[in-house]
Scaffold this motif. Sequence first.
Motif, PDB file in Angstrom:
ATOM      1  N   LEU A 299       0.883  -1.326   0.061  1.00 50.21           N
ATOM      2  CA  LEU A 299      -0.175   0.000  -0.016  1.00 50.21           C
ATOM      3  C   LEU A 299       0.975   1.335   0.149  1.00 50.21           C
ATOM      4  CD1 LEU A 299      -2.917  -1.084   2.574  1.00 50.21           C
ATOM      5  CD2 LEU A 299      -3.015  -0.982  -0.102  1.00 50.21           C
ATOM      6  N   ILE A 312      -7.186   0.918  -8.039  1.00 50.47           N
ATOM      7  CA  ILE A 312      -7.854   0.956  -6.833  1.00 50.47           C
ATOM      8  C   ILE A 312      -8.866  -0.025  -6.554  1.00 50.47           C
ATOM      9  CG2 ILE A 312      -9.588   2.457  -5.618  1.00 50.47           C
ATOM     10  CD1 ILE A 312      -6.666   3.647  -5.770  1.00 50.47           C
ATOM     11  N   LEU A 315      -7.059  -3.249  -5.479  1.00 49.24           N
ATOM     12  CA  LEU A 315      -6.597  -3.267  -4.067  1.00 49.24           C
ATOM     13  C   LEU A 315      -7.538  -3.178  -3.068  1.00 49.24           C
ATOM     14  CD1 LEU A 315      -3.783  -0.274  -4.540  1.00 49.24           C
ATOM     15  CD2 LEU A 315      -3.463  -2.853  -3.995  1.00 49.24           C
ATOM     16  N   LYS A 316      -8.754  -2.554  -3.389  1.00 46.09           N
ATOM     17  CA  LYS A 316     -10.162  -2.584  -2.297  1.00 46.09           C
ATOM     18  C   LYS A 316     -10.241  -4.189  -2.243  1.00 46.09           C
ATOM     19  CE  LYS A 316     -12.303   1.784  -3.145  1.00 46.09           C
ATOM     20  NZ  LYS A 316     -13.424   2.300  -3.780  1.00 46.09           N
ATOM     21  N   GLN A 354      -9.256   5.104   1.499  1.00 40.64           N
ATOM     22  CA  GLN A 354      -9.887   4.910   0.155  1.00 40.64           C
ATOM     23  C   GLN A 354      -9.946   3.150  -0.041  1.00 40.64           C
ATOM     24  OE1 GLN A 354      -7.801   6.439  -3.169  1.00 40.64           O
ATOM     25  NE2 GLN A 354      -9.516   6.189  -4.631  1.00 40.64           N
ATOM     26  N   VAL A 355      -8.574   2.406  -0.021  1.00 43.47           N
ATOM     27  CA  VAL A 355      -8.706   0.924  -0.249  1.00 43.47           C
ATOM     28  C   VAL A 355      -9.684   0.093   0.867  1.00 43.47           C
ATOM     29  CG1 VAL A 355      -6.754   1.325  -1.339  1.00 43.47           C
ATOM     30  CG2 VAL A 355      -6.387   0.708   1.041  1.00 43.47           C
TER      31      VAL A 355
END
Length: 359
Positions: A299, A312, A315-316, A354-355
């Motif tokens: 990250l 994104i 990664l989420k 965000q993630v």
Amino acid sequence: MSRVAVKMDTDTTPVTGVEELDKHLDELLEDPSLPPNPKLFDDVELQLTEANTPPLIPRLLPKITDILKKYEQDPAHLCSLAIKLLGPVNFTQVLSLASEDAIIQALRSTAPSANILAMTVLEKAANSPADAAILAMMNNVITNFLTQWLSAPQVEVGEKGGKVLGDLLDVDSDSRPPDGLSVNGTEIVVKKPIGQGLMWRRIFHDHDIYDVILSLCSQHGPLDIQQRSLAQGRLLRVLPRLSALNFRTLTSTDFTDLNARYANINSNAGLLHFAALHMIDKEDLLMHLNLIDFFEALLSIQRITPFSAQKIDTLKQLVREATEQDNVLKAAIRSLPERTVPEEAEDLGRFVEQVLDLQ
């Protein structure tokens, strides 16, 4: 054995002890069961400089290479001198001194010094995209390199292999960030021209080689528990750097059959997913700590790579699945900004939110 010419300004000061060492090498060629004379090797090696080494390369290196093919004793002194002699020699010149078979034999050796010598040879291919492309064509060399990197019990072999692999894929990357990347002041990706991508294709799009990586790191692979843990740790350490070079390649694969075999999943998820979600036993506390370190490094690096919606979203999904039943990992990711350098903490905090889907 062919000779190689290395063009470099040479020192006219003679290196003492070369005659005695040369004679000793002839004796070892004649009888591989003889023990080496450490003093002869050390005396010559300690005198070597960039200036006086080139004339000795064609005299000593071919003999050392031939000795190593059949040597029965600890080759540490031979390998140490060979590495010093190889200093001014480029990759293609090395190939005129040592065959692919000789490199493979050194990689397969039980002696860590021989493994390090072979990996030092391969490391020279990281000096240019053209040399990396040549190495990418050596399928058996790459297979044996990856196998020894993951399966050697010695820490120094694992560390050397991880660095060499990262450097090779770095110089060969055809999608690198144009301005390089630094995290917490540490340079992760060097600013340099893009490569040809042949090494990436060899490792990630060759079924047999991809199989080697997954099998040696899998719970269902051939390694015992201790060595499997070492292999898994080595893979986890190199992946964040590689993700900065080519995230897309690491997040998908053509080999769904290998995913089914080693991860028990029916999808085209890539090596990043395998390592993050399906590789380790979280009941192993040390490996769980390695996994936390991996996510923190991943990250931190991905925060400064070019934005893409695909990145994104991936990664989420990765973080969501990894933390679904792992509150320790989730807490470590949440607190990551508090443990980074102050000038990067705010941006990293927003990225982590965000993630983690906290926004």
